[in-house]
Design a protein around this motif. Structure first.
Motif, PDB file in Angstrom:
ATOM      1  N   LYS A 132      32.322  56.845  49.728  1.00 55.62           N
ATOM      2  CA  LYS A 132      32.147  58.221  50.188  1.00 55.62           C
ATOM      3  C   LYS A 132      31.569  59.102  49.081  1.00 55.62           C
ATOM      4  CE  LYS A 132      32.891  61.903  52.823  1.00 55.62           C
ATOM      5  NZ  LYS A 132      32.153  62.137  54.096  1.00 55.62           N
ATOM      6  N   LEU A 133      32.121  59.004  47.890  1.00 54.69           N
ATOM      7  CA  LEU A 133      31.704  59.863  46.781  1.00 54.69           C
ATOM      8  C   LEU A 133      30.303  59.540  46.274  1.00 54.69           C
ATOM      9  CD1 LEU A 133      35.029  59.981  44.737  1.00 54.69           C
ATOM     10  CD2 LEU A 133      34.006  61.849  46.042  1.00 54.69           C
ATOM     11  N   THR A 134      29.873  58.284  46.427  1.00 56.02           N
ATOM     12  CA  THR A 134      28.577  57.868  45.881  1.00 56.02           C
ATOM     13  C   THR A 134      27.483  57.742  46.935  1.00 56.02           C
ATOM     14  OG1 THR A 134      29.137  55.514  46.094  1.00 56.02           O
ATOM     15  CG2 THR A 134      29.704  56.590  44.007  1.00 56.02           C
ATOM     16  N   GLY A 135      27.774  58.101  48.181  1.00 58.72           N
ATOM     17  CA  GLY A 135      26.760  57.939  49.211  1.00 58.72           C
ATOM     18  C   GLY A 135      26.479  56.489  49.529  1.00 58.72           C
ATOM     19  N   ASN A 136      27.545  55.715  49.698  1.00 55.03           N
ATOM     20  CA  ASN A 136      27.447  54.293  50.075  1.00 55.03           C
ATOM     21  C   ASN A 136      26.789  53.434  48.989  1.00 55.03           C
ATOM     22  OD1 ASN A 136      28.556  54.577  52.809  1.00 55.03           O
ATOM     23  ND2 ASN A 136      26.653  55.677  53.247  1.00 55.03           N
ATOM     24  N   ARG A 137      27.044  53.770  47.729  1.00 52.22           N
ATOM     25  CA  ARG A 137      26.430  53.001  46.639  1.00 52.22           C
ATOM     26  C   ARG A 137      27.432  52.059  45.967  1.00 52.22           C
ATOM     27  NH1 ARG A 137      24.344  56.052  42.380  1.00 52.22           N
ATOM     28  NH2 ARG A 137      25.378  57.982  43.009  1.00 52.22           N
ATOM     29  N   LEU A 138      28.207  51.375  46.783  1.00 55.12           N
ATOM     30  CA  LEU A 138      29.131  50.366  46.278  1.00 55.12           C
ATOM     31  C   LEU A 138      28.854  49.049  46.968  1.00 55.12           C
ATOM     32  CD1 LEU A 138      31.695  49.584  44.621  1.00 55.12           C
ATOM     33  CD2 LEU A 138      33.025  50.138  46.681  1.00 55.12           C
ATOM     34  N   GLY A 139      28.633  48.006  46.174  1.00 58.01           N
ATOM     35  CA  GLY A 139      28.592  46.638  46.665  1.00 58.01           C
ATOM     36  C   GLY A 139      29.851  45.948  46.164  1.00 58.01           C
ATOM     37  N   LEU A 140      30.731  45.560  47.066  1.00 58.62           N
ATOM     38  CA  LEU A 140      32.024  45.032  46.665  1.00 58.62           C
ATOM     39  C   LEU A 140      31.955  43.517  46.524  1.00 58.62           C
ATOM     40  CD1 LEU A 140      34.874  45.795  45.910  1.00 58.62           C
ATOM     41  CD2 LEU A 140      35.504  45.720  48.331  1.00 58.62           C
ATOM     42  N   GLY A 141      31.652  43.087  45.301  1.00 57.80           N
ATOM     43  CA  GLY A 141      31.712  41.669  44.987  1.00 57.80           C
ATOM     44  C   GLY A 141      33.163  41.259  44.823  1.00 57.80           C
ATOM     45  N   ILE A 142      33.583  40.239  45.545  1.00 57.46           N
ATOM     46  CA  ILE A 142      34.990  39.822  45.536  1.00 57.46           C
ATOM     47  C   ILE A 142      35.085  38.316  45.339  1.00 57.46           C
ATOM     48  CG2 ILE A 142      35.768  41.751  46.959  1.00 57.46           C
ATOM     49  CD1 ILE A 142      35.772  39.888  49.382  1.00 57.46           C
ATOM     50  N   GLY A 143      36.209  37.894  44.791  1.00 60.04           N
ATOM     51  CA  GLY A 143      36.416  36.468  44.586  1.00 60.04           C
ATOM     52  C   GLY A 143      37.871  36.186  44.292  1.00 60.04           C
ATOM     53  N   LEU A 144      38.154  34.925  44.020  1.00 60.46           N
ATOM     54  CA  LEU A 144      39.520  34.498  43.718  1.00 60.46           C
ATOM     55  C   LEU A 144      39.828  34.577  42.240  1.00 60.46           C
ATOM     56  CD1 LEU A 144      39.785  31.311  45.981  1.00 60.46           C
ATOM     57  CD2 LEU A 144      40.400  33.665  46.534  1.00 60.46           C
ATOM     58  N   GLY A 145      38.783  34.692  41.416  1.00 51.17           N
ATOM     59  CA  GLY A 145      38.974  34.609  39.982  1.00 51.17           C
ATOM     60  C   GLY A 145      38.700  33.209  39.493  1.00 51.17           C
ATOM     61  N   THR A 146      38.561  33.082  38.188  1.00 49.79           N
ATOM     62  CA  THR A 146      38.257  31.801  37.572  1.00 49.79           C
ATOM     63  C   THR A 146      39.387  30.806  37.811  1.00 49.79           C
ATOM     64  OG1 THR A 146      37.035  32.953  35.856  1.00 49.79           O
ATOM     65  CG2 THR A 146      37.638  30.679  35.421  1.00 49.79           C
ATOM     66  N   SER A 147      39.030  29.592  38.158  1.00 55.12           N
ATOM     67  CA  SER A 147      40.037  28.566  38.438  1.00 55.12           C
ATOM     68  C   SER A 147      39.801  27.368  37.514  1.00 55.12           C
ATOM     69  CB  SER A 147      39.940  28.137  39.898  1.00 55.12           C
ATOM     70  OG  SER A 147      40.888  27.163  40.196  1.00 55.12           O
ATOM     71  N   PRO A 148      40.844  26.769  36.906  1.00 58.82           N
ATOM     72  CA  PRO A 148      42.245  27.196  36.989  1.00 58.82           C
ATOM     73  C   PRO A 148      42.543  28.252  35.919  1.00 58.82           C
ATOM     74  CG  PRO A 148      42.080  25.142  35.781  1.00 58.82           C
ATOM     75  CD  PRO A 148      40.675  25.509  36.165  1.00 58.82           C
ATOM     76  N   TYR A 149      42.877  29.449  36.329  1.00 57.84           N
ATOM     77  CA  TYR A 149      43.102  30.561  35.404  1.00 57.84           C
ATOM     78  C   TYR A 149      44.017  31.555  36.101  1.00 57.84           C
ATOM     79  CZ  TYR A 149      41.858  33.767  31.601  1.00 57.84           C
ATOM     80  OH  TYR A 149      41.881  34.599  30.506  1.00 57.84           O
ATOM     81  N   PRO A 150      45.334  31.281  36.151  1.00 58.61           N
ATOM     82  CA  PRO A 150      46.249  32.071  36.983  1.00 58.61           C
ATOM     83  C   PRO A 150      46.765  33.333  36.317  1.00 58.61           C
ATOM     84  CG  PRO A 150      47.453  30.298  35.934  1.00 58.61           C
ATOM     85  CD  PRO A 150      46.011  30.133  35.515  1.00 58.61           C
ATOM     86  N   ASP A 151      46.351  33.635  35.076  1.00 60.44           N
ATOM     87  CA  ASP A 151      47.003  34.693  34.315  1.00 60.44           C
ATOM     88  C   ASP A 151      46.985  36.040  35.025  1.00 60.44           C
ATOM     89  OD1 ASP A 151      47.488  32.832  32.378  1.00 60.44           O
ATOM     90  OD2 ASP A 151      45.814  33.393  31.106  1.00 60.44           O
ATOM     91  N   ASP A 152      45.833  36.432  35.579  1.00 57.91           N
ATOM     92  CA  ASP A 152      45.757  37.737  36.236  1.00 57.91           C
ATOM     93  C   ASP A 152      46.730  37.823  37.403  1.00 57.91           C
ATOM     94  OD1 ASP A 152      43.964  38.909  34.556  1.00 57.91           O
ATOM     95  OD2 ASP A 152      42.200  38.517  35.778  1.00 57.91           O
ATOM     96  N   TYR A 153      46.877  36.731  38.146  1.00 63.62           N
ATOM     97  CA  TYR A 153      47.809  36.726  39.271  1.00 63.62           C
ATOM     98  C   TYR A 153      49.249  36.892  38.787  1.00 63.62           C
ATOM     99  CZ  TYR A 153      44.147  35.359  42.511  1.00 63.62           C
ATOM    100  OH  TYR A 153      43.020  35.354  43.295  1.00 63.62           O
ATOM    101  N   LEU A 154      49.586  36.151  37.756  1.00 65.75           N
ATOM    102  CA  LEU A 154      50.964  36.181  37.282  1.00 65.75           C
ATOM    103  C   LEU A 154      51.311  37.548  36.705  1.00 65.75           C
ATOM    104  CD1 LEU A 154      51.129  32.640  35.620  1.00 65.75           C
ATOM    105  CD2 LEU A 154      51.974  33.348  37.870  1.00 65.75           C
ATOM    106  N   MET A 155      50.391  38.158  35.963  1.00 69.61           N
ATOM    107  CA  MET A 155      50.698  39.463  35.379  1.00 69.61           C
ATOM    108  C   MET A 155      50.750  40.558  36.447  1.00 69.61           C
ATOM    109  SD  MET A 155      47.166  40.503  33.368  1.00 69.61           S
ATOM    110  CE  MET A 155      47.068  38.961  32.467  1.00 69.61           C
ATOM    111  N   ALA A 156      50.109  40.323  37.600  1.00 70.96           N
ATOM    112  CA  ALA A 156      50.157  41.287  38.698  1.00 70.96           C
ATOM    113  C   ALA A 156      51.308  41.016  39.655  1.00 70.96           C
ATOM    114  CB  ALA A 156      48.839  41.256  39.468  1.00 70.96           C
ATOM    115  N   GLY A 157      52.076  39.959  39.374  1.00 66.07           N
ATOM    116  CA  GLY A 157      53.214  39.642  40.228  1.00 66.07           C
ATOM    117  C   GLY A 157      52.828  39.021  41.555  1.00 66.07           C
ATOM    118  N   VAL A 158      51.694  38.351  41.597  1.00 64.04           N
ATOM    119  CA  VAL A 158      51.207  37.716  42.820  1.00 64.04           C
ATOM    120  C   VAL A 158      51.186  36.208  42.620  1.00 64.04           C
ATOM    121  CG1 VAL A 158      49.261  37.492  44.425  1.00 64.04           C
ATOM    122  CG2 VAL A 158      49.811  39.726  43.430  1.00 64.04           C
TER     123      VAL A 158
END
Length: 294
Positions: free
Chosen positions: A105-131
């Motif tokens: 909304k703020l940028t006039g639709n100038r967001l491309g949402l690149g999404i993924g699972l994260g590097t595998s096997p690399y669980p650190d981000d999940y564990l620190m986020a409690g997921v």
């Protein structure tokens, strides 16, 4: 063909100047990376360095992606900000939808949402986020469904294995759907991009591997009946550094090339001066972008 500039893990004070300069030089996109924190102790092996060492990440600045996209969007007018990539299953889908819709909304639709699972096997981000890092693919599939349902701006509810969302609506929502660009080189990631995404993000590698992945991607899009729908393919690598290489990538179906001009995997601070960064991005625009897109 479109061009995205990337200079991940650089100094945050450089980013406003780089975004403004990239837009002025004719780039279409600007990459925003995602990382939460650096754990003091980890047994994980990082797959993108020769020895699996991840210590290059220590001390590197990662501004929260949606905060950074909104900040840079306020000082630019045209360029799109592509997250590369937000670890989608780490975040509650209603919350990430609220963040993404607000930035769009703020940028006039100038967001491309690149999404993924994260590097595998690399669980650190999940564990620190409690997921729990288990079943993260299934979590991501449900999160995409929630995100798309909320994007309508109407009341929406979802009752799945991992997420239970009561009937609600989010306001504001973007005037155009936020492109979901799914990253990953595994067959599961390619199939998810083909069937649930608006595009695919390639993290680099040999041309023959890219060609093989694109063939699989196309096959799954045909199977899903989506081959005639718009679809973005973002590719990184040395092929994008020349006019001929860009044209060859375009012939393969690549719509967006991602280019950067330093090795982000070096330990310690980024010592490349801002003036050098600006000169390199402008020179590439003159030597390649202007010739690919005359």
């Amino acid at each position: 063909m479109r061009f995205t500039f990337t200079d991940v893990m650089t100094r945050s004070e450089y980013l406003p100047s780089l975004a403004v300069a990239a837009e002025a030089a004719g780039y279409d996109g600007f990459t925003i990376p995602d990382s939460i924190a650096y754990p003091e102790h980890s047994d994980a092996v990082y797959p993108y360095t020769a020895d699996g060492d991840r210590s290059f990440l220590e001390g590197k600045e990662f501004i929260e992606p949606f905060v950074l996209a909104a900040s840079l969007g306020a000082i630019t007018e045209r360029i799109r900000f592509n997250t590369f990539v937000v670890k989608f299953p780490l975040r509650a889908p209603v919350w990430v939808a609220k963040q993404a819709f607000s930035v769009a909304k703020l940028t006039g639709n100038r967001l491309g949402l690149g999404i993924g699972l994260g590097t595998s096997p690399y669980p650190d981000d999940y564990l620190m986020a409690g997921v729990d890092p288990a079943h993260k693919g299934a979590r991501m599939d449900e999160a995409i469904d929630v995100f798309r349902g909320l994007e309508s701006g109407e009341f929406f509810e979802f009752h799945g294995r991992f997420y239970d969302v009561p009937s609600l609506k989010v306001c504001p929502v973007p005037t155009r759907p936020v492109p979901l660009l799914i990253g990953g080189h595994s067959d599961a990631a390619l199939q998810r991009a083909a069937t649930k995404g608006n595009g695919w993000m390639h993290a680099g590698g040999p041309r023959d591997a890219l060609t093989s992945m694109l063939k699989k991607l196309h096959g799954w899009r045909v199977e899903a009946g989506k081959v005639n729908e718009p679809f973005e393919i973002h590719a990184a690598g040395t092929d994008a550094r020349t006019v001929q290489g860009c044209k060859q990538l375009e012939d393969l179906g690549v719509t967006d090339v991602v280019v950067g001009f330093r090795n982000p995997y070096l330990k310690g601070d980024d010592t490349q001066p801002l003036a050098d960064k600006l000169a390199k991005l402008e020179r590439f625009a003159e030597d390649v972008i202007c010739k690919v897109n005359p």
